[in-house]
Every structure is written in structure tokens, then in C-alpha cells.
Write an enzyme that holds these catalytic residues in place. Structure first.
Site, PDB file in Angstrom:
ATOM      1  N   THR A  30       0.424  -1.613  -0.221  1.00  0.00           N
ATOM      2  CA  THR A  30      -0.443  -0.352   0.561  1.00  0.00           C
ATOM      3  C   THR A  30       0.390   1.420  -0.145  1.00  0.00           C
ATOM      4  O   THR A  30       0.680   2.039  -0.353  1.00  0.00           O
ATOM      5  CB  THR A  30      -1.423   0.296   1.199  1.00  0.00           C
ATOM      6  OG1 THR A  30      -0.077   0.380   2.794  1.00  0.00           O
ATOM      7  CG2 THR A  30      -2.150  -1.369   1.357  1.00  0.00           C
ATOM      8  N   ASN A  87      -0.386  -5.451  11.471  1.00  0.00           N
ATOM      9  CA  ASN A  87      -1.440  -5.428  10.223  1.00  0.00           C
ATOM     10  C   ASN A  87      -2.339  -3.869  11.312  1.00  0.00           C
ATOM     11  O   ASN A  87      -2.690  -3.870  12.424  1.00  0.00           O
ATOM     12  CB  ASN A  87      -2.886  -6.257  10.310  1.00  0.00           C
ATOM     13  CG  ASN A  87      -3.193  -6.870   9.144  1.00  0.00           C
ATOM     14  OD1 ASN A  87      -2.933  -6.480   7.541  1.00  0.00           O
ATOM     15  ND2 ASN A  87      -4.685  -6.551   9.541  1.00  0.00           N
ATOM     16  N   HIS A 125      -0.041 -16.552  -4.731  1.00  0.00           N
ATOM     17  CA  HIS A 125      -1.301 -16.312  -5.938  1.00  0.00           C
ATOM     18  C   HIS A 125      -0.418 -16.057  -7.246  1.00  0.00           C
ATOM     19  O   HIS A 125      -0.800 -15.007  -8.763  1.00  0.00           O
ATOM     20  CB  HIS A 125      -1.692 -15.281  -5.679  1.00  0.00           C
ATOM     21  CG  HIS A 125      -2.393 -15.398  -4.246  1.00  0.00           C
ATOM     22  ND1 HIS A 125      -2.690 -14.673  -3.118  1.00  0.00           N
ATOM     23  CD2 HIS A 125      -3.271 -16.826  -3.778  1.00  0.00           C
ATOM     24  CE1 HIS A 125      -3.687 -15.324  -2.820  1.00  0.00           C
ATOM     25  NE2 HIS A 125      -3.082 -16.741  -2.261  1.00  0.00           N
ATOM     26  N   SER A 132      -5.140  -9.501   6.263  1.00  0.00           N
ATOM     27  CA  SER A 132      -5.815  -9.980   6.947  1.00  0.00           C
ATOM     28  C   SER A 132      -6.420 -10.862   6.757  1.00  0.00           C
ATOM     29  O   SER A 132      -6.792 -11.426   8.196  1.00  0.00           O
ATOM     30  CB  SER A 132      -7.601  -9.732   5.833  1.00  0.00           C
ATOM     31  OG  SER A 132      -7.172 -10.069   5.691  1.00  0.00           O
TER      32      SER A 132
END
Length: 251
Positions: free
Chosen positions: A28, A214, A119, A192
């Protein structure tokens, strides 16, 4: 410098095996929205739900629509302080590996060598026909068609990522499990821990210290030895300053 940073720096300095497991929150600070945060991809209003757009069924039926979405969200970004810190730690022998749920390739661009991409990586394309793998930057664009063509056979290309409806690569999963199982310190950051099977990987950790970074609580908080709510890159910047101050890492 707060006590959490000093504690984490000490654990990294003395651990025989440290592993980093990261999610969208790691990127981010490079300008990529996270997935389930307040401004994340998951909650953005759109005509077609994101989970539909990111499914293999949607890609197979509407490849042009998929690639139009891809080119909308795929913007140039650079590694941030967290990516660079992890690469430095690995180079100095204080980090065994990075395991990531992200598909942005920023860990490798920062210099990390051992990276297990759960992923996949959207900076790589794979031909749905011949299976050739090509960097996104080298893909062939057909005028008027958003779907890139394979430079080898002219077939349709797709990002080398795991879409909804597809299984994770078993070899990558096994490598991640093995890496986590032998770690003494596991740093879990920017995730998360609600997306499975990736989130279940921390269950294989039985080492000395579990660190969670987090912004919001996770299901694993009760098992953590240290919880950090500050941004990941900022925290790693402070950790690296502490390690530099103690002469463990040269800046």
C-alpha cells in the site's frame, strides 16, 4: 524508537531462521490499494463484482473485458521501504525467504531472491496455447485489441496469476509450508488472514516468535508474541535504523 521496534530488531538479529509472510498491506505504501481495507479493491464500487472479474470463468468468457480492467488497475509503482528492507536482510543473512500473497513482483524488483508467490505474478504472462512465459513488458499488443498476443505462436496471453476458481501451485505451497515450519521467527504483515488456503499457512509455524503487523485485528492475534499496528514500511524503516545503530546491518 518504541519498544516493539527494539524487540523485533533483537529477534531478527538473533534468530537462526526468520521468514516473512506478507499480503496486500505490504504494497500500500507503494501506491497499490490493499484488498479488504477501507479503500481497497474489494470495496470499490463497480458494475461487475471484483471476484467475478478475477475468476477464471470470466476470463475465459470475456478476455477483452478482463484485459480492459487489468490495464485500468495496472499502474507503474516502485518498491517501498519494506520491500527494500527485506531484500537487505536476506542479503545480510538475516532472512531466509519471503512468502507473498501479492502479485505485483515488487519483492524481486527490490532485490529479494527467495520469494514464494502464492498467487503468481501479474508481471509475467503465459500463453493459453503453447504455454510460453513472457514478461508483461515484452508482450505483443494487437492494435484495437486489449488482449496481448503470444510472441511465439500468436495465441492469447493471460497473467501468470491464480484466479478465483483455480488451485494454488502445489509446489509453491509445499515450499512455503516447509519454509514456515523451520522458521524461528515468522513475521506476518499486511494481511487480514481471511483468504484461504494462504491464511492457513501460519498454522505450520511452531517457532519462537510470531509477529503480526496489520492495521486491523486478525484471527491470529491471540497467538502472536508481538502485534504492530503501524504501517509496514515505516516499521521496517525503524527496525533497519535500529539494526544499523547496533552495527548488525550496514545502511
Amino acid at each position: 524508537m518504541n519498544s516493539d521496534v527494539s524487540t523485533l530488531a533483537e529477534w531478527i538479529a538473533t534468530s537462526p531462521s526468520t521468514v516473512f509472510f506478507g499480503g496486500a498491506g505490504v504494497s500500500t505504501e507503494s501506491g497499490i490499494p490493499d484488498f479488504r481495507g477501507a479503500n481497497g479493491f474489494y470495496f470499490q464500487e463497480r458494475e461487475i463484482p471484483l471476484e467475478t472479474v478475477l475468476s477464471i470463468d470470466f476470463f475465459n468468457r470475456y478476455p477483452q473485458a478482463y484485459w480492459e480492467w487489468f490495464r485500468e488497475v495496472h499502474v507503474p509503482v516502485e518498491p517501498n521501504g519494506a520491500h527494500r528492507a527485506l531484500a537487505t536482510l536476506e542479503g545480510a543473512g538475516h532472512l531466509d525467504a519471503v512468502i507473498t500473497q501479492n502479485i505485483d513482483g515488487l519483492h524481486q524488483r527490490a532485490g529479494s531472491r527467495t520469494v514464494w508467490e502464492l498467487h503468481g505474478n501479474w508481471e509475467r504472462l503465459v500463453c493459453t496455447g503453447c504455454g510460453a512465459v513472457t514478461p508483461l513488458a515484452d508482450s505483443v499488443e494487437v492494435p484495437g485489441d486489449p488482449v496481448p498476443a503470444c510472441p511465439s505462436c500468436g495465441g492469447q496471453m493471460r497473467p501468470d496469476i491464480v484466479m478465483y476458481g483455480e488451485a494454488l501451485d502445489q509446489g509453491v505451497i509445499e515450499a512455503a509450508v516447509s519454509t514456515i515450519a523451520r522458521a524461528s521467527v515468522l513475521i506476518v504483515a499486511g494481511t487480514s488472514l481471511v483468504v484461504y488456503p494462504a491464511a492457513g499457512l501460519i498454522n505450520y509455524f511452531s517457532g519462537d516468535h510470531l509477529v503480526l503487523m496489520n492495521a486491523t485485528p486478525t484471527s491470529a492475534d491471540a497467538h502472536a508474541d508481538l502485534i504492530v499496528r503501524e504501517p509496514v514500511a515505516r516499521t521496517f524503516g525503524q527496525v533497519m535504523d535500529k539494526l544499523d545503530e547496533e552495527g548488525i546491518i550496514s545502511s
